[in-house]
Design an enzyme around this catalytic site. Structure first.
Site, PDB file in Angstrom:
ATOM      1  N   HIS A  80       0.829  -1.309  -0.137  1.00  0.00           N
ATOM      2  CA  HIS A  80      -0.349  -0.225  -0.247  1.00  0.00           C
ATOM      3  C   HIS A  80       0.761   1.417  -0.541  1.00  0.00           C
ATOM      4  O   HIS A  80       0.184   2.252   0.036  1.00  0.00           O
ATOM      5  CB  HIS A  80      -0.804   0.206   1.627  1.00  0.00           C
ATOM      6  CG  HIS A  80      -1.565  -1.136   0.739  1.00  0.00           C
ATOM      7  ND1 HIS A  80      -1.642  -2.074   2.324  1.00  0.00           N
ATOM      8  CD2 HIS A  80      -3.030  -1.258   0.322  1.00  0.00           C
ATOM      9  CE1 HIS A  80      -2.970  -3.068   2.225  1.00  0.00           C
ATOM     10  NE2 HIS A  80      -3.367  -2.779   0.851  1.00  0.00           N
ATOM     11  N   HIS A  81       2.308   1.137  -0.370  1.00  0.00           N
ATOM     12  CA  HIS A  81       2.923   2.571  -0.324  1.00  0.00           C
ATOM     13  C   HIS A  81       2.429   2.865  -0.796  1.00  0.00           C
ATOM     14  O   HIS A  81       2.572   4.425  -1.772  1.00  0.00           O
ATOM     15  CB  HIS A  81       4.623   1.965  -0.762  1.00  0.00           C
ATOM     16  CG  HIS A  81       4.965   1.346  -2.195  1.00  0.00           C
ATOM     17  ND1 HIS A  81       4.378   0.462  -1.932  1.00  0.00           N
ATOM     18  CD2 HIS A  81       5.362   2.023  -2.810  1.00  0.00           C
ATOM     19  CE1 HIS A  81       5.276   0.305  -3.720  1.00  0.00           C
ATOM     20  NE2 HIS A  81       5.534   1.337  -3.741  1.00  0.00           N
ATOM     21  N   LYS A  86      -2.909  -2.857  -8.118  1.00  0.00           N
ATOM     22  CA  LYS A  86      -3.033  -2.799  -9.176  1.00  0.00           C
ATOM     23  C   LYS A  86      -2.638  -4.433  -9.381  1.00  0.00           C
ATOM     24  O   LYS A  86      -1.687  -4.481  -9.472  1.00  0.00           O
ATOM     25  CB  LYS A  86      -2.379  -1.883 -10.083  1.00  0.00           C
ATOM     26  CG  LYS A  86      -3.277  -1.758 -11.105  1.00  0.00           C
ATOM     27  CD  LYS A  86      -4.434  -1.091 -11.561  1.00  0.00           C
ATOM     28  CE  LYS A  86      -4.759  -1.421 -12.856  1.00  0.00           C
ATOM     29  NZ  LYS A  86      -5.542  -2.444 -13.134  1.00  0.00           N
ATOM     30  N   LYS A 110       7.033  -4.578  -9.960  1.00  0.00           N
ATOM     31  CA  LYS A 110       6.809  -3.829 -11.828  1.00  0.00           C
ATOM     32  C   LYS A 110       6.162  -2.818 -12.062  1.00  0.00           C
ATOM     33  O   LYS A 110       7.127  -1.799 -12.364  1.00  0.00           O
ATOM     34  CB  LYS A 110       5.852  -5.106 -12.063  1.00  0.00           C
ATOM     35  CG  LYS A 110       5.588  -4.684 -13.616  1.00  0.00           C
ATOM     36  CD  LYS A 110       4.209  -5.833 -14.009  1.00  0.00           C
ATOM     37  CE  LYS A 110       4.778  -7.228 -14.006  1.00  0.00           C
ATOM     38  NZ  LYS A 110       3.487  -7.977 -14.556  1.00  0.00           N
ATOM     39  N   ASP A 115       7.765   2.905 -13.143  1.00  0.00           N
ATOM     40  CA  ASP A 115       7.341   3.906 -12.806  1.00  0.00           C
ATOM     41  C   ASP A 115       5.660   3.768 -12.690  1.00  0.00           C
ATOM     42  O   ASP A 115       4.986   5.238 -12.804  1.00  0.00           O
ATOM     43  CB  ASP A 115       7.423   5.615 -13.307  1.00  0.00           C
ATOM     44  CG  ASP A 115       9.307   5.816 -12.790  1.00  0.00           C
ATOM     45  OD1 ASP A 115       9.472   4.986 -11.167  1.00  0.00           O
ATOM     46  OD2 ASP A 115      10.031   6.034 -13.932  1.00  0.00           O
ATOM     47  N   LYS A 122      -2.930  -9.153  -6.883  1.00  0.00           N
ATOM     48  CA  LYS A 122      -3.137  -9.663  -7.672  1.00  0.00           C
ATOM     49  C   LYS A 122      -4.568 -10.501  -7.240  1.00  0.00           C
ATOM     50  O   LYS A 122      -4.532 -10.852  -5.963  1.00  0.00           O
ATOM     51  CB  LYS A 122      -2.176 -10.634  -7.389  1.00  0.00           C
ATOM     52  CG  LYS A 122      -1.911 -11.715  -9.127  1.00  0.00           C
ATOM     53  CD  LYS A 122      -1.805 -10.812 -10.184  1.00  0.00           C
ATOM     54  CE  LYS A 122      -1.744 -11.631 -11.486  1.00  0.00           C
ATOM     55  NZ  LYS A 122      -1.239 -10.441 -12.170  1.00  0.00           N
ATOM     56  N   SER A 378      -2.714   0.067 -18.699  1.00  0.00           N
ATOM     57  CA  SER A 378      -3.703   0.345 -17.667  1.00  0.00           C
ATOM     58  C   SER A 378      -3.956   0.955 -16.591  1.00  0.00           C
ATOM     59  O   SER A 378      -4.619   1.944 -16.234  1.00  0.00           O
ATOM     60  CB  SER A 378      -3.812  -1.181 -16.155  1.00  0.00           C
ATOM     61  OG  SER A 378      -4.206  -2.687 -17.065  1.00  0.00           O
TER      62      SER A 378
HETATM   63  P1  NAD Z   1      -3.871 -15.909 -22.260  1.00  0.00           P
HETATM   64  O1  NAD Z   1      -5.015 -17.183 -21.478  1.00  0.00           O
HETATM   65  O2  NAD Z   1      -4.253 -15.182 -23.133  1.00  0.00           O
HETATM   66  O3  NAD Z   1      -2.767 -16.996 -23.081  1.00  0.00           O
HETATM   67  C1  NAD Z   1      -1.503 -18.090 -22.923  1.00  0.00           C
HETATM   68  C2  NAD Z   1      -2.124 -19.095 -23.654  1.00  0.00           C
HETATM   69  O4  NAD Z   1      -0.972 -19.693 -22.729  1.00  0.00           O
HETATM   70  C3  NAD Z   1      -3.229 -19.878 -23.837  1.00  0.00           C
HETATM   71  O5  NAD Z   1      -2.960 -19.741 -25.357  1.00  0.00           O
HETATM   72  C4  NAD Z   1      -2.484 -21.195 -23.764  1.00  0.00           C
HETATM   73  O6  NAD Z   1      -3.340 -22.097 -24.207  1.00  0.00           O
HETATM   74  C5  NAD Z   1      -1.359 -21.304 -23.454  1.00  0.00           C
HETATM   75  N1  NAD Z   1      -0.781 -21.779 -22.280  1.00  0.00           N
HETATM   76  C6  NAD Z   1      -1.825 -22.671 -21.174  1.00  0.00           C
HETATM   77  N2  NAD Z   1      -0.282 -24.281 -21.181  1.00  0.00           N
HETATM   78  C7  NAD Z   1       0.788 -23.916 -21.591  1.00  0.00           C
HETATM   79  C8  NAD Z   1       1.793 -24.590 -21.868  1.00  0.00           C
HETATM   80  N3  NAD Z   1       1.646 -25.315 -20.379  1.00  0.00           N
HETATM   81  N4  NAD Z   1       2.557 -24.649 -23.659  1.00  0.00           N
HETATM   82  C9  NAD Z   1       2.675 -23.383 -23.960  1.00  0.00           C
HETATM   83  N5  NAD Z   1       1.056 -22.686 -23.806  1.00  0.00           N
HETATM   84  C10 NAD Z   1       0.683 -22.933 -22.928  1.00  0.00           C
HETATM   85  O7  NAD Z   1      -2.842 -15.391 -20.936  1.00  0.00           O
HETATM   86  P2  NAD Z   1      -2.508 -14.290 -21.282  1.00  0.00           P
HETATM   87  O8  NAD Z   1      -2.731 -13.009 -21.121  1.00  0.00           O
HETATM   88  O9  NAD Z   1      -1.366 -14.098 -23.055  1.00  0.00           O
HETATM   89  O10 NAD Z   1      -1.254 -14.163 -20.061  1.00  0.00           O
HETATM   90  C11 NAD Z   1       0.496 -15.716 -20.428  1.00  0.00           C
HETATM   91  C12 NAD Z   1       1.452 -14.713 -19.571  1.00  0.00           C
HETATM   92  O11 NAD Z   1       1.751 -13.802 -19.497  1.00  0.00           O
HETATM   93  C13 NAD Z   1       0.602 -14.618 -18.017  1.00  0.00           C
HETATM   94  O12 NAD Z   1       2.203 -15.410 -16.698  1.00  0.00           O
HETATM   95  C14 NAD Z   1       0.496 -13.955 -16.995  1.00  0.00           C
HETATM   96  O13 NAD Z   1       0.061 -13.849 -15.953  1.00  0.00           O
HETATM   97  C15 NAD Z   1       1.185 -12.821 -17.431  1.00  0.00           C
HETATM   98  N6  NAD Z   1       0.980 -11.822 -18.695  1.00  0.00           N
HETATM   99  C16 NAD Z   1       0.122 -11.270 -18.228  1.00  0.00           C
HETATM  100  C17 NAD Z   1      -0.639  -9.632 -19.359  1.00  0.00           C
HETATM  101  C18 NAD Z   1      -1.517  -9.676 -19.962  1.00  0.00           C
HETATM  102  O14 NAD Z   1      -1.511  -7.753 -20.651  1.00  0.00           O
HETATM  103  N7  NAD Z   1      -1.615 -10.345 -20.116  1.00  0.00           N
HETATM  104  C19 NAD Z   1       0.356  -8.614 -18.353  1.00  0.00           C
HETATM  105  C20 NAD Z   1       1.236  -9.423 -17.472  1.00  0.00           C
HETATM  106  C21 NAD Z   1       2.267 -10.517 -17.950  1.00  0.00           C
END
Ligand code: NAD
Length: 487
Positions: A80-81, A86, A110, A115, A122, A378
């Site tokens: 909460h700093h 988010k 992150k 910044d 989460k 975001s």
């Molecule tokens: P998503 O659900 O859109 O896509 C994930 C993809 O990975 C899917 O197509 C799924 O079928 C595939 N997948 C699942 N298991 C798998 C495996 N064992 N091997 C290969 N592919 C596999 O999710 P996303 O939003 O793209 O998020 C993916 C990662 O990125 C997560 O770790 C999430 O926390 C991180 N992330 C997402 C965002 C965002 O804006 N969406 C931002 C920061 C971090």
């Protein structure tokens, strides 16, 4: 109350997931401690930065197919700093408290590294979203939101969720609508969640933001002559082969922008197999194939490999794990041949694997920087919601008018005329998406410089992740030191 224990093979699977999530949380804390050891901060201050401030574990009933289903869910506010907290909301069977806490901690670091003036949060619901109809998912999402409202774990100035694995704009719109229904008269209610559809207060460019941000991050690295010399590679994307794991939001956009930027995407890995083509994969054609068939496998423009994860070990310059956490672990780390790994997913490398990779001389670009594009945009969406005006709305026409007057003055002074197309190109004012992408690009470039300045100049810092943590911890520490602690 703890969840009822699972039986048989289900129990084994649950234990494996719980172990992996615990390992993920330990990895985040391990990286924190590694960076903290290079800094001169008091143990108490470091403790406060590291711990998770609050976690809300809930179980609630939802009517599903004529019966009652008890749903387990969490929301963690790591820090909460800065307020609001988010971070995304994940729908997956793997969700548990360790995972949510690890992801919330990553969000704190992150936000600080790029910044964005938020604390880390989460949320997660332990469900397989594929097992429910749209109406059932809506009921679960709305009920989860009500639980968050009851405990003050959501609100434009309190805690602002966003999409993550298994959720998207649709779920964010349900959350916004539920919150609005309870917060009558709250003028900033739409800012209670980001990643909404554009028609419901979302911002243009959010969907592609994480993949685009990843592209900017990798572009900075491959255009960094000092780094390229160290990795014995030429500057630029030309001739660089990429492999991307996960073809979802992050993976698809990352692959698309990397290919458009001049790299050759030679492999894409999904949960049910991988496709490879040493000459390069047409990303849009692959996406069209996946949308039609429901899988990337069987794509005519590449060879399908059944054991998808074996492709992580193929020869390439840039590897982008963009699916799930703990994909590169001590079992496969020594076989990875990439020279750069850019973490699209959160926590795709376990801490013991990272030590192996670093010893091999692989340059690891950390999630807390590489995939920060989502939270950066975001933040822009939240700013748009609390200012109640679309970016560019006030100045686009004015900017165009000024540019046209300038072009016409140059034409009359030089006696030379530009074509209509040339004039339009120069005169065009920035619209919302231009401004969002430009803000994202600037953030990724300036954060790269700040992190790499620590990496190159602090002799105690040996890798980019530690440099990013040092940058982040320092900013959070300054915040506590200058504000003090209440009361
Ligand atoms: P998503 O659900 O859109 O896509 C994930 C993809 O990975 C899917 O197509 C799924 O079928 C595939 N997948 C699942 N298991 C798998 C495996 N064992 N091997 C290969 N592919 C596999 O999710 P996303 O939003 O793209 O998020 C993916 C990662 O990125 C997560 O770790 C999430 O926390 C991180 N992330 C997402 C965002 C965002 O804006 N969406 C931002 C920061 C971090």
């Amino acid at each position: 109350m703890s969840p009822a224990p699972a039986k048989g093979s289900k129990a084994k699977k649950a234990a494996a997931v719980s172990h992996a999530n615990n390992e993920f949380l330990e990895s985040v804390n391990y990286y924190f401690d590694k960076a903290a050891a290079t800094m001169n901060l008091s143990a108490g201050l470091l403790d406060q930065i590291r711990v998770c401030n609050s976690v809300y574990y809930m179980q609630f009933p939802v009517r599903i197919k004529g019966d009652i289903k008890v749903v387990q869910a969490w929301r963690a506010e790591h820090s909460h700093h800065k307020l609001p907290a988010k971070g995304g909301i994940r729908y997956a069977l793997s969700v548990d408290q360790d995972e949510v806490q690890a992801l919330a901690a990553l969000m704190t670091y992150k936000c600080a590294v790029v910044d964005v003036p938020f604390g880390g949060g989460k949320g997660g619901i332990r469900i397989d979203p594929k097992a429910y109809t749209v109406e059932e998912l809506e009921r679960i999402t709305r009920r989860y939101t009500v639980e968050l409202i009851h405990k003050n774990f959501i609100g434009p100035s309190v805690d602002v969720p966003a999409p993550d694995y298994g959720t998207g704009p649709r779920e964010m719109a349900w959350i916004a609508d539920t919150y609005q229904a309870f917060a009558t008269g709250e003028i900033n209610a739409l800012a209670c969640v980001t990643g909404k559809p554009v028609g419901q207060g979302g911002v243009r460019g959010r969907t592609a933001a994480t993949g685009r941000g990843l592209f900017f991050a990798v572009r900075e690295a491959v255009n960094d002559p000092k780094l390229m010399k160290k990795l014995k590679m030429d500057v630029g994307f030309a001739g660089k082969r990429c492999i991307v794991q996960g073809f979802g939001n992050v993976g698809y956009h990352a692959a698309k922008f990397l290919a458009e930027g001049g790299a050759t995407v030679i492999g894409v890995i999904e949960w049910d197999g991988a496709v490879v083509n040493p000459k390069g994969i047409d990303i849009e054609a692959l996406n069209a194939h996946r949308n039609k068939k429901g899988s990337i496998t069987g794509f005519a423009g590449a060879k399908t490999i059944k054991d998808g994860n074996s492709v992580l070990e193929h020869d390439c310059e840039i590897l982008v794990p963009a699916a799930l956490e703990s994909q590169i672990h001590k079992g496969n780390a020594s076989k990875i041949k990439a020279k750069i790994i850019a973490e699209g997913a959160n926590g795709p490398i376990t801490s013991d694997a990272e030590e192996i990779l670093l010893k091999k001389g692989i340059f690891v670009m950390p999630d807390m920087y590489v995939n920060a594009g989502g939270v950066v945009v975001s933040y822009f969406e939240w700013l748009k919601n609390i200012s109640h005006v679309r970016f560019g709305r006030m100045d686009k026409r004015f900017e165009e008018g000024s540019n046209i007057r300038l072009v016409e003055t140059i034409e009359s002074l030089t006696g030379k005329k530009l074509t209509g197309a040339e004039k339009n190109l120069i005169a065009r004012g920035a619209d919302e998406e231009d401004l969002v992408n430009s803000g994202l690009e600037d953030t990724m470039i300036s954060s790269y410089k700040t992190i790499m300045d620590i990496y190159y100049n602090n002799p105690k810092v040996k890798d980019m992740r530690t440099a990013a943590f040092v940058s982040s911890i320092d900013k959070i520490a300054q915040s506590y030191l200058s504000l003090g602690i209440f009361p």
